[in-house]
Design a protein around this motif. Structure first.
Motif, mmCIF file in Angstrom:
data_model
loop_
_atom_site.group_PDB
_atom_site.id
_atom_site.type_symbol
_atom_site.label_atom_id
_atom_site.label_comp_id
_atom_site.label_asym_id
_atom_site.label_seq_id
_atom_site.Cartn_x
_atom_site.Cartn_y
_atom_site.Cartn_z
ATOM 1 N N MET A 34 -2.626 8.632 1.139
ATOM 2 C CA MET A 34 -1.587 9.403 1.819
ATOM 3 C C MET A 34 -0.187 8.934 1.444
ATOM 4 S SD MET A 34 -1.159 10.341 5.895
ATOM 5 C CE MET A 34 -2.768 11.139 5.928
ATOM 6 N N PRO A 35 0.094 7.621 1.464
ATOM 7 C CA PRO A 35 1.414 7.189 1.014
ATOM 8 C C PRO A 35 1.716 7.620 -0.417
ATOM 9 C CG PRO A 35 0.308 5.399 2.146
ATOM 10 C CD PRO A 35 -0.700 6.483 1.980
ATOM 11 N N PHE A 36 0.714 7.521 -1.289
ATOM 12 C CA PHE A 36 0.918 7.904 -2.689
ATOM 13 C C PHE A 36 1.326 9.364 -2.811
ATOM 14 C CE2 PHE A 36 -0.723 9.582 -6.733
ATOM 15 C CZ PHE A 36 -0.047 8.762 -7.625
ATOM 16 N N GLY B 231 0.809 -1.220 0.000
ATOM 17 C CA GLY B 231 0.000 0.000 0.000
ATOM 18 C C GLY B 231 0.835 1.258 0.000
ATOM 19 N N GLY B 232 2.087 1.148 0.530
ATOM 20 C CA GLY B 232 3.009 2.275 0.449
ATOM 21 C C GLY B 232 3.407 2.916 1.750
ATOM 22 N N GLY B 233 2.871 2.452 2.883
ATOM 23 C CA GLY B 233 3.194 3.093 4.162
ATOM 24 C C GLY B 233 4.660 3.014 4.516
ATOM 25 N N LEU B 234 5.274 1.861 4.307
ATOM 26 C CA LEU B 234 6.701 1.691 4.621
ATOM 27 C C LEU B 234 7.568 2.558 3.725
ATOM 28 C CD1 LEU B 234 9.103 0.270 5.994
ATOM 29 C CD2 LEU B 234 8.832 -1.584 4.336
ATOM 30 N N LEU B 235 7.349 2.484 2.422
ATOM 31 C CA LEU B 235 8.157 3.268 1.487
ATOM 32 C C LEU B 235 8.002 4.761 1.752
ATOM 33 C CD1 LEU B 235 10.018 3.406 -0.986
ATOM 34 C CD2 LEU B 235 7.967 3.311 -2.427
ATOM 35 N N ALA B 236 6.782 5.207 2.018
ATOM 36 C CA ALA B 236 6.546 6.631 2.289
ATOM 37 C C ALA B 236 7.283 7.077 3.549
ATOM 38 C CB ALA B 236 5.054 6.899 2.424
ATOM 39 N N GLY B 237 7.194 6.295 4.624
ATOM 40 C CA GLY B 237 7.859 6.661 5.872
ATOM 41 C C GLY B 237 9.365 6.695 5.737
ATOM 42 N N VAL B 238 9.931 5.679 5.073
ATOM 43 C CA VAL B 238 11.378 5.636 4.861
ATOM 44 C C VAL B 238 11.814 6.814 3.994
ATOM 45 C CG1 VAL B 238 13.233 4.337 3.726
ATOM 46 C CG2 VAL B 238 11.613 3.151 5.226
ATOM 47 N N ALA B 239 11.017 7.151 2.987
ATOM 48 C CA ALA B 239 11.368 8.266 2.097
ATOM 49 C C ALA B 239 11.382 9.591 2.854
ATOM 50 C CB ALA B 239 10.388 8.330 0.930
ATOM 51 N N ALA C 177 0.589 -1.858 -8.372
ATOM 52 C CA ALA C 177 -0.317 -0.742 -8.631
ATOM 53 C C ALA C 177 0.402 0.600 -8.693
ATOM 54 C CB ALA C 177 -1.398 -0.699 -7.549
ATOM 55 N N TYR C 178 1.605 0.690 -8.151
ATOM 56 C CA TYR C 178 2.283 1.987 -8.099
ATOM 57 C C TYR C 178 2.802 2.485 -9.449
ATOM 58 C CZ TYR C 178 1.894 3.587 -3.339
ATOM 59 O OH TYR C 178 1.394 4.100 -2.167
ATOM 60 N N PRO C 179 3.462 1.653 -10.265
ATOM 61 C CA PRO C 179 3.929 2.182 -11.555
ATOM 62 C C PRO C 179 2.834 2.826 -12.402
ATOM 63 C CG PRO C 179 5.070 0.145 -11.071
ATOM 64 C CD PRO C 179 4.008 0.299 -10.015
ATOM 65 N N PRO C 180 1.666 2.170 -12.612
ATOM 66 C CA PRO C 180 0.630 2.851 -13.391
ATOM 67 C C PRO C 180 0.030 4.061 -12.671
ATOM 68 C CG PRO C 180 -0.196 0.745 -12.559
ATOM 69 C CD PRO C 180 1.281 0.772 -12.305
ATOM 70 N N SER C 181 -0.041 3.995 -11.340
ATOM 71 C CA SER C 181 -0.583 5.129 -10.588
ATOM 72 C C SER C 181 0.342 6.337 -10.682
ATOM 73 C CB SER C 181 -0.791 4.740 -9.120
ATOM 74 O OG SER C 181 -1.763 3.723 -9.001
ATOM 75 N N LEU C 182 1.639 6.099 -10.565
ATOM 76 C CA LEU C 182 2.601 7.199 -10.679
ATOM 77 C C LEU C 182 2.596 7.781 -12.090
ATOM 78 C CD1 LEU C 182 5.532 5.630 -8.617
ATOM 79 C CD2 LEU C 182 4.147 7.604 -7.958
ATOM 80 N N ALA C 183 2.460 6.920 -13.085
ATOM 81 C CA ALA C 183 2.430 7.394 -14.474
ATOM 82 C C ALA C 183 1.193 8.254 -14.735
ATOM 83 C CB ALA C 183 2.459 6.208 -15.436
ATOM 84 N N ALA C 184 0.068 7.889 -14.099
ATOM 85 C CA ALA C 184 -1.178 8.628 -14.299
ATOM 86 C C ALA C 184 -1.345 9.783 -13.323
ATOM 87 C CB ALA C 184 -2.360 7.672 -14.159
ATOM 88 N N ASP C 185 -0.459 9.843 -12.295
ATOM 89 C CA ASP C 185 -0.579 10.827 -11.223
ATOM 90 C C ASP C 185 -1.954 10.735 -10.548
ATOM 91 O OD1 ASP C 185 0.279 12.784 -9.484
ATOM 92 O OD2 ASP C 185 -0.347 14.454 -10.774
#
Length: 416
Positions: free
Chosen positions: A250-252, A185-193, A219-227
């Motif tokens: 929020m992580p996104f 979902g992105g919580g770990l990556l967001a916090g570390v970032a 799900a992140y690559p297409p989501s990031l590409a589409a913003d």
């Protein structure tokens, strides 16, 4: 890049979380991997969160979230949904704080994760086939009863709690140039970032942050590409800990601003990484915890970024079902060319199996299993299907076995 102060989670939140979880979580060790360093050409360290209490990083965010509830909210109890790691983290945190916990888990959740969650005193309810379905039911229960819903990743305190890992990495490996971690979902990556980029802003020391997803749960690559959040229609991966079909809002919002890249790895990449961690580093890691190692081993990060410098790869969890481990080890050996299964169609004449056994023996391969079938929808009268499992010494040796069988008139078909 959006200024750090405009993001929903700040380094001060992580610093507060660090103080709050102290004494509850372990400061997990850093392990140097010489074998992987030789492979990619720069220092590689593992942050061994597979050795964390409850077996994964999730207890950091869960405890930080639950400990900050009001007395009234604590009295209402907490509810969560998870395939296992967040479940155990919430159950352990609630137990430490004397709060009742109800956890929804998908029907296919690993039995050891269910048992571990129950051992921490939580009530476990199996619901739905996916984490997203379990999440929806947990939210419904919270709305109906007033229990506090502890989201696995889409919450400020959860993200800040996971961010304590970033702070620990920087403390333990001050010269870190690249941090790699898995993403669900992105919580770990967001916090570390947030931790890494805040340190970069204060000191000028550049730190690259890279997320890794399983290619069939990405799900992140297409989501990031589409913003914009792009939910997946289907999620299918052995990495159940990151099998999330929709990024957290929020992580996104943090990841799209701070993270340098999100890449994907295949199921075979994951299987090879698990074998590598067991054989070369003596570390038991679940598939979701090995995605960073898989990305380093397949060489795509070096191709994209060149020399990664001093790299820390986060092993986010070690809660693997022994039955899954058995399957993954077999797949990993097969992907590495060290386990070969072939199917051969024969006429039902005496001596043919003897000849095949002789050829395999002369090639110095070791037969571990034989399935001999005379009946089946694709078999004609007088035909036999033989499936042979064997241990080999690598891709080159496997090819030698196949070529030797073909040279004597057999037509082996590789299975798996």
């Amino acid at each position: 890049m959006t200024p750090l102060e405009d993001l929903p989670v700040h380094v001060e939140d992580i610093e507060q979380a660090t103080r709050l979880v102290e004494g509850t979580i372990e400061k997990t060790p850093i392990a140097h991997s010489r074998a992987l360093e030789r492979k990619i050409g720069s220092p590689v360290h593992f942050k061994c969160e597979n050795l964390q209490r409850s077996g994964s990083f999730k207890v950091r965010g869960a405890y930080n979230r639950i400990a900050q509830l009001s007395d009234a909210d604590k009295a209402s109890g907490v509810v969560a949904a998870s395939a296992g790691n967040h479940a155990q983290g919430v159950a352990l945190a609630a137990s430490k704080l004397g709060i009742t916990a109800r956890i929804y888990m998908p029907q296919g959740a690993a039995l050891p994760k269910i048992a571990a969650t129950q051992d921490h005193g939580a009530e476990v309810i199996l619901h739905g086939d996916t984490v997203d379905e379990a999440l929806a039911e947990a939210q419904r229960y919270a709305d109906e009863t007033g229990a506090v819903f502890v989201h696995p990743f889409d919450n400020k305190h959860i993200i800040a709690g996971q961010g304590t890992l970033g702070a620990e990495i920087i403390e333990q490996v001050p010269d870190v140039d690249t941090i790699i971690t898995g993403v669900g979902g992105g919580g770990l990556l967001a916090g570390v970032a947030v931790a890494a980029k805040s340190h970069e802003a204060r000191t000028g020391k550049k730190i690259r942050v890279i997320g890794v997803q399983a290619e069939h749960a990405a799900a992140y690559p297409p989501s990031l590409a589409a913003d914009a959040l792009v939910p997946l229609k289907k999620v299918s991966t052995i990495a159940d800990g990151i099998a999330v079909g929709r990024p957290g809002q929020m992580p996104f919002s943090i990841i799209k601003e701070l993270v340098d890249d999100v890449v994907t790895v295949s199921e075979d990449d994951l299987a090879r990484a698990l074998i590598f961690l067991i054989e070369r580093n003596k570390l038991v890691v679940e598939p979701a915890g090995a995605v960073g190692v898989a990305a380093l081993m397949n060489g795509k990060l070096n191709e994209k970024f060149g020399n990664l410098g001093s790299t820390v790869c986060l092993l986010s969890g070690g809660n693997i079902d022994p039955m899954l481990m058995l399957k993954v080890i077999q797949r990993g050996l097969s992907a590495a060319g060290r386990y070969l299964t072939v199917k051969i169609m024969l006429t039902d004449h005496p001596g043919e199996l003897r000849d095949i056994s002789r050829i395999i023996s002369e090639c110095d391969a070791n037969v571990t299993g034989v399935d001999h079938t005379r009946v089946g929808g694709s078999l004609s009268m007088g035909d036999v299907s033989i499936t042979i499992d064997m241990e080999t010494k690598g891709e080159e040796h496997s090819n030698e076995v196949l070529q030797a069988l073909e040279a004597e008139g057999f037509t082996p078909m590789v299975v798996g």
